[in-house]
Design an enzyme around this catalytic site. Structure first.
Site, PDB file in Angstrom:
ATOM      1  N   GLU A 146       0.872  -1.179   0.000  1.00  0.00           N
ATOM      2  CA  GLU A 146       0.000   0.000   0.000  1.00  0.00           C
ATOM      3  C   GLU A 146       0.905   1.224   0.000  1.00  0.00           C
ATOM      4  O   GLU A 146       1.768   1.353   0.870  1.00  0.00           O
ATOM      5  CB  GLU A 146      -0.909   0.024   1.239  1.00  0.00           C
ATOM      6  N   GLU A 166       4.952   4.843   3.413  1.00  0.00           N
ATOM      7  CA  GLU A 166       4.457   6.171   3.815  1.00  0.00           C
ATOM      8  C   GLU A 166       5.625   7.140   3.784  1.00  0.00           C
ATOM      9  O   GLU A 166       6.719   6.798   4.211  1.00  0.00           O
ATOM     10  CB  GLU A 166       3.839   6.054   5.219  1.00  0.00           C
ATOM     11  N   ASP A 181       9.185   7.960  -0.292  1.00  0.00           N
ATOM     12  CA  ASP A 181       8.305   8.625  -1.255  1.00  0.00           C
ATOM     13  C   ASP A 181       8.084   7.667  -2.429  1.00  0.00           C
ATOM     14  O   ASP A 181       9.028   7.012  -2.875  1.00  0.00           O
ATOM     15  CB  ASP A 181       8.983   9.909  -1.751  1.00  0.00           C
ATOM     16  N   ASP A 230      -3.711  11.430  -2.010  1.00  0.00           N
ATOM     17  CA  ASP A 230      -3.871  12.886  -2.109  1.00  0.00           C
ATOM     18  C   ASP A 230      -4.336  13.243  -3.524  1.00  0.00           C
ATOM     19  O   ASP A 230      -3.736  12.790  -4.508  1.00  0.00           O
ATOM     20  CB  ASP A 230      -2.534  13.582  -1.816  1.00  0.00           C
ATOM     21  N   THR A 235     -10.075   2.049   5.819  1.00  0.00           N
ATOM     22  CA  THR A 235      -8.895   2.847   6.165  1.00  0.00           C
ATOM     23  C   THR A 235      -9.356   3.946   7.143  1.00  0.00           C
ATOM     24  O   THR A 235     -10.562   4.140   7.340  1.00  0.00           O
ATOM     25  CB  THR A 235      -8.287   3.515   4.913  1.00  0.00           C
ATOM     26  N   GLU A 236      -8.390   4.691   7.680  1.00  0.00           N
ATOM     27  CA  GLU A 236      -8.757   5.781   8.600  1.00  0.00           C
ATOM     28  C   GLU A 236      -9.628   6.811   7.887  1.00  0.00           C
ATOM     29  O   GLU A 236     -10.653   7.260   8.406  1.00  0.00           O
ATOM     30  CB  GLU A 236      -7.517   6.506   9.145  1.00  0.00           C
ATOM     31  N   TYR A 237      -9.210   7.220   6.690  1.00  0.00           N
ATOM     32  CA  TYR A 237      -9.967   8.230   5.943  1.00  0.00           C
ATOM     33  C   TYR A 237     -11.348   7.707   5.563  1.00  0.00           C
ATOM     34  O   TYR A 237     -12.333   8.432   5.614  1.00  0.00           O
ATOM     35  CB  TYR A 237      -9.195   8.661   4.691  1.00  0.00           C
ATOM     36  N   GLU A 238     -11.378   6.463   5.186  1.00  0.00           N
ATOM     37  CA  GLU A 238     -12.661   5.864   4.778  1.00  0.00           C
ATOM     38  C   GLU A 238     -13.683   5.926   5.924  1.00  0.00           C
ATOM     39  O   GLU A 238     -14.843   6.273   5.711  1.00  0.00           O
ATOM     40  CB  GLU A 238     -12.390   4.413   4.370  1.00  0.00           C
TER      41      GLU A 238
HETATM   42  C1  LIG Z   1      -5.057  11.251   2.426  1.00  0.00           C
HETATM   43  S1  LIG Z   1      -3.933  10.249   3.293  1.00  0.00           S
HETATM   44  C2  LIG Z   1      -4.696   8.639   3.281  1.00  0.00           C
HETATM   45  C3  LIG Z   1      -4.132   7.723   4.309  1.00  0.00           C
HETATM   46  C4  LIG Z   1      -4.690   6.291   4.305  1.00  0.00           C
HETATM   47  N1  LIG Z   1      -4.373   5.605   3.067  1.00  0.00           N
HETATM   48  C5  LIG Z   1      -6.168   6.288   4.532  1.00  0.00           C
HETATM   49  O1  LIG Z   1      -6.910   5.980   3.600  1.00  0.00           O
HETATM   50  O2  LIG Z   1      -6.594   6.549   5.659  1.00  0.00           O
HETATM   51  C6  LIG Z   1      -2.649  10.047   2.077  1.00  0.00           C
HETATM   52  C7  LIG Z   1      -1.362   9.502   2.670  1.00  0.00           C
HETATM   53  O3  LIG Z   1      -0.450   9.250   1.608  1.00  0.00           O
HETATM   54  C8  LIG Z   1       0.841   9.713   1.972  1.00  0.00           C
HETATM   55  N2  LIG Z   1       1.508  10.048   0.701  1.00  0.00           N
HETATM   56  C9  LIG Z   1       1.159  11.020  -0.157  1.00  0.00           C
HETATM   57  N3  LIG Z   1       1.975  11.054  -1.206  1.00  0.00           N
HETATM   58  C10 LIG Z   1       2.874  10.058  -1.010  1.00  0.00           C
HETATM   59  C11 LIG Z   1       3.992   9.604  -1.750  1.00  0.00           C
HETATM   60  N4  LIG Z   1       4.345  10.191  -2.889  1.00  0.00           N
HETATM   61  N5  LIG Z   1       4.695   8.563  -1.276  1.00  0.00           N
HETATM   62  C12 LIG Z   1       4.346   7.971  -0.098  1.00  0.00           C
HETATM   63  N6  LIG Z   1       3.296   8.372   0.657  1.00  0.00           N
HETATM   64  C13 LIG Z   1       2.571   9.399   0.204  1.00  0.00           C
HETATM   65  C14 LIG Z   1       0.558  10.919   2.827  1.00  0.00           C
HETATM   66  O4  LIG Z   1       1.636  11.270   3.667  1.00  0.00           O
HETATM   67  C15 LIG Z   1      -0.664  10.460   3.617  1.00  0.00           C
HETATM   68  O5  LIG Z   1      -0.312   9.796   4.805  1.00  0.00           O
END
Ligand SMILES: C[S@@+](CC[C@H](N)C(=O)[O-])C[C@H]1O[C@@H](n2cnc3c(N)ncnc32)[C@H](O)[C@@H]1O
Length: 208
Positions: free
Chosen positions: A39, A64, A91, A112, A187-190
């Protein structure tokens, strides 16, 4: 998601047996041949931890980019033993330097949306990223995506099509689809979006 700095986050991450410290050079992550699912953007890890608990014969890697977020997942793992789960602070830009034909499935949950057009390349389902993922997959390339963001969903469907992915499952309102929902892990956001009554968009795509 970017949380404010967590005191000691670096030390907690650096000493956790769950975290792969050198993802670009560590070649054997799991001591078995079980399929590996990843993920990207796992946030605080609820989804990937739950998957790992439910499916001991599948290996999972949560990725992450922020310490302050990753550390929350690491803290949740203090009391449990899950040999089939590892985490990486990285990243997604660097993903192709870490995996070479090893991955079975990629999950992208509530990524995002990067709403500005000039940032569209940063969306984790942009053709730019889909091309990067090509070399990480072992055999068939499978991506499973969920989002609350209609624009990101439509953009992703176009990208998948451009990069020759075929849709295997799709729903514009996951919580109205009993079949897909029965294996769904939140997920947390879900959890937040569902509690507000927002539709959740879901798609599973495969490229041979
Ligand atoms: C909107 S949150 C969603 C978190 C989780 N997947 C959820 O659904 O609850 C997006 C997550 O993706 C991470 N993220 C964004 N761009 C990323 C990247 N290029 N590489 C790794 N992680 C990334 C952010 O730091 C953040 O924790």
């Amino acid at each position: 998601m970017r949380l404010k700095n967590v005191k000691g986050a670096k030390e907690i991450i650096n000493s956790s047996p769950y975290v792969i410290q050198n993802p670009k050079t560590d070649s054997k992550i799991f001591p078995n041949q079980n399929p590996i699912q990843i993920e990207i953007g796992m946030g605080k890890g609820d989804f990937i931890i739950e998957h790992a608990k439910k499916n001991p014969n599948i290996n999972y890697i949560g990725i992450e980019k922020f310490d302050s977020v990753l550390v929350r997942a690491v803290q949740k793992l203090h009391e449990v033993e899950l040999p089939n789960l590892k985490l990486i602070r990285m990243d997604a830009e660097e993903i192709a330097d870490c995996f070479n034909r090893e991955i079975d499935t990629l999950y992208l949950n509530f990524s995002d949306p990067w709403p500005k057009k000039r940032h569209s390349k940063r969306r984790l389902t942009s053709p730019y990223f889909l091309k990067k993922y090509d070399s990480i997959f072992k055999d068939k390339k499978q991506i499973i995506m969920k989002t609350d963001n209609r624009e990101l969903f439509e953009f992703s469907l176009i990208s998948f099509n451009e990069e020759n992915y075929q849709i295997k499952e799709i729903s514009f309102d996951l919580y109205q689809n009993e079949e897909y929902l029965k294996n769904n892990i939140q997920t947390e956001y879900e959890k937040k979006f569902v509690s507000k009554g927002f539709p959740i968009y879901y798609v599973k795509v495969v490229k041979k």
